[in-house]
Design a protein around this motif. Sequence first.
Motif, PDB file in Angstrom:
ATOM      1  N   ASP A  19       0.841  -1.200   0.000  1.00 60.03           N
ATOM      2  CA  ASP A  19       0.000   0.000   0.000  1.00 60.03           C
ATOM      3  C   ASP A  19       0.877   1.251   0.000  1.00 60.03           C
ATOM      4  N   LYS A  71      -3.671   4.411  -0.119  1.00 59.35           N
ATOM      5  CA  LYS A  71      -4.662   3.994   0.881  1.00 59.35           C
ATOM      6  C   LYS A  71      -5.070   5.146   1.807  1.00 59.35           C
ATOM      7  N   MET A 101     -10.165   7.072  -0.112  1.00 59.70           N
ATOM      8  CA  MET A 101      -9.007   6.977   0.770  1.00 59.70           C
ATOM      9  C   MET A 101      -9.371   7.373   2.191  1.00 59.70           C
TER      10      MET A 101
END
Length: 380
Positions: A114, A162, A194
């Motif tokens: 991520d 993320k 997000m």
Amino acid sequence: MTSARLKRVEESATIRISNIATRMIKEGADVINFSLGEPDFDTPKNICDAAAKAMYEGKTHYAPSAGIPELRAAIAEKLKTENYLEVTEKDVLVTPGAKQAIFEIMMGALDDGDQALLFDPAWVTYDACIRFSGADTVWVPTVPEKGFLPDNFAEYINDKTKLIVVNSPGNPTGGVFGKKTLQCIADLAIDHDMLVVSDEIYEKIIYDREHISIGSFDGMQDRTITVNGFSKAYAMTGWRLGYLTAPPEIFKLLQKIQSHSVSSATTFVQYGGLEALQGPQDGVKAMVDRFKMRRDILIDGLNKIGIECKKPDGAFYAFANVSEYGNGTEVAERLLKEAHVAVTPGIAFGASGEDFIRISYATSIDRIREALERLEKIFA
């Protein structure tokens, strides 16, 4: 044999500089230490008394992992009335310091591969915690001339992004994000699905500006994790007491991490936090007024010497451009060696800080003036 994950993380530059300064002081040097972000004020007596009373009343046993109910309720009330967040006691997790909250968030929200966005420069521990989780940090440049605000950062977002970290007022720059900037971040977070981690630890140390919590914006309630604590506003750094509020599905994960790691914040310390929120608040204002006075003396003095530095709108840090005299690391080493003044190289907070040094003005006016005299002898 060591963990490969741990090798991704470097030693904290702020702690390293402070340790060197402390060693020099023990050896007899008169070092003015501007490296740590710690108020030099003592914790107010009413807070100390409340914690001591709790201790002597036998509140020295395990506390519920998420925190004592009284404190969680008081924090929820504070977040509703001051930050306009829709939270209840059940949404509040009390942590052993805001730094622990940041660690738990990164471990709970990020997976290997991520990406998390940091506005450069940023507090050193954000990047460390992101790396601990196995994720990668994406550094988003900011504009010094605009108070280190982000500019055109949508291009840094992709399908691996993320979360975004927001720190306002910020460390190391003292920058404050206004409503327009926060709305831009909120819009992108919603558009790209997000999370936003909003670290608001310096919210009360702000000068002639309004603090705004991004979690209060439309559509942000279910994607914002708000972090705060008691260390800065109430001069409680050594107490290690912080808190967060998060959407329910994320909250469960963070509570799981806490229960299996640190268990909970220290029980009687939480009663000190309860008094901090519910007791007199005049000490906070008096401290901020002192910080503002120190800020003005320091910034005016630096610019007079020829070190370019804009007045920060919050926190208690000056982020000074020293490129005329070398990069930040060179200048910091020279100041410590020749002037016995300890500052933090700006590169510790991201690549854009290479030509800067961070000066914490959480020290007395007399020591600030003494430091300026020492700097003038070197740079004037």
